[in-house]
Design a protein around this motif. Structure first.
Motif, short mmCIF file in Angstrom:
data_model
loop_
_atom_site.label_atom_id
_atom_site.label_comp_id
_atom_site.label_asym_id
_atom_site.label_seq_id
_atom_site.Cartn_x
_atom_site.Cartn_y
_atom_site.Cartn_z
N THR A 97 0.81 -1.22 0.00
CA THR A 97 0.00 0.00 0.00
C THR A 97 0.84 1.27 0.00
OG1 THR A 97 -0.23 -0.13 2.41
CG2 THR A 97 -2.00 -1.10 1.08
N LYS A 144 -7.32 4.28 -0.85
CA LYS A 144 -5.95 3.77 -0.95
C LYS A 144 -5.93 2.39 -1.60
CE LYS A 144 -1.55 4.07 -0.06
NZ LYS A 144 -0.70 5.10 -0.60
N HIS A 145 -6.83 1.50 -1.16
CA HIS A 145 -6.89 0.16 -1.75
C HIS A 145 -7.18 0.23 -3.25
CE1 HIS A 145 -6.34 -2.41 1.70
NE2 HIS A 145 -7.26 -1.77 2.39
N ARG A 184 -6.53 2.76 -5.26
CA ARG A 184 -5.39 3.37 -5.96
C ARG A 184 -4.25 2.40 -6.21
NH1 ARG A 184 -4.74 9.35 -3.20
NH2 ARG A 184 -6.47 10.30 -4.33
N HIS A 205 3.19 2.27 2.26
CA HIS A 205 3.48 2.85 3.57
C HIS A 205 4.75 2.23 4.14
CE1 HIS A 205 -0.37 4.86 3.87
NE2 HIS A 205 -1.00 3.73 3.58
#
Length: 102
Positions: A23, A71-72, A74, A25
């Motif tokens: 993701t 986010k998921h 993207r 991060h």
């Protein structure tokens, strides 16, 4: 639910590290995300007795889960990853609106 998932995200397992990488991060950022999630559960429960706290926790978690869905999507996650966040966002929105209408 939020507390359990948050505590999982606070861990340093290889699975958590892989999710964080996928993701985009760092592990540290992902653990901070877990801290917010873990705090959200008790915030909602305490909010049943303290209305302003419940409203704040509910709307905060709604925004948080909406961000998770975005986010998921993207990063190209499929139907296995993002629907749970979308459902939790809808449920926390519903609960927050119900509490604020009291």
């Amino acid at each position: 639910m939020f507390t359990a998932v948050g505590l999982f995200h606070l861990g340093r397992s290889t699975q958590v590290a892989a999710i964080a990488r996928r993701t985009g991060h760092s592990l540290r950022t992902y653990q901070l995300i877990g801290l917010v999630e873990a705090a959200g559960g008790p915030g909602l429960l305490l909010g049943l007795g303290v209305t302003p706290l419940g409203i704040a926790a509910g709307f905060g978690l709604t925004r948080f889960m909406t961000g998770a869905v975005i986010k998921h999507l993207r990063v190209g996650d499929g139907l296995k990853q993002w629907p749970a966040s979308a459902i939790l966002a809808a449920l926390t929105t519903h609960c927050s609106l119900r509490v604020s209408a009291r």
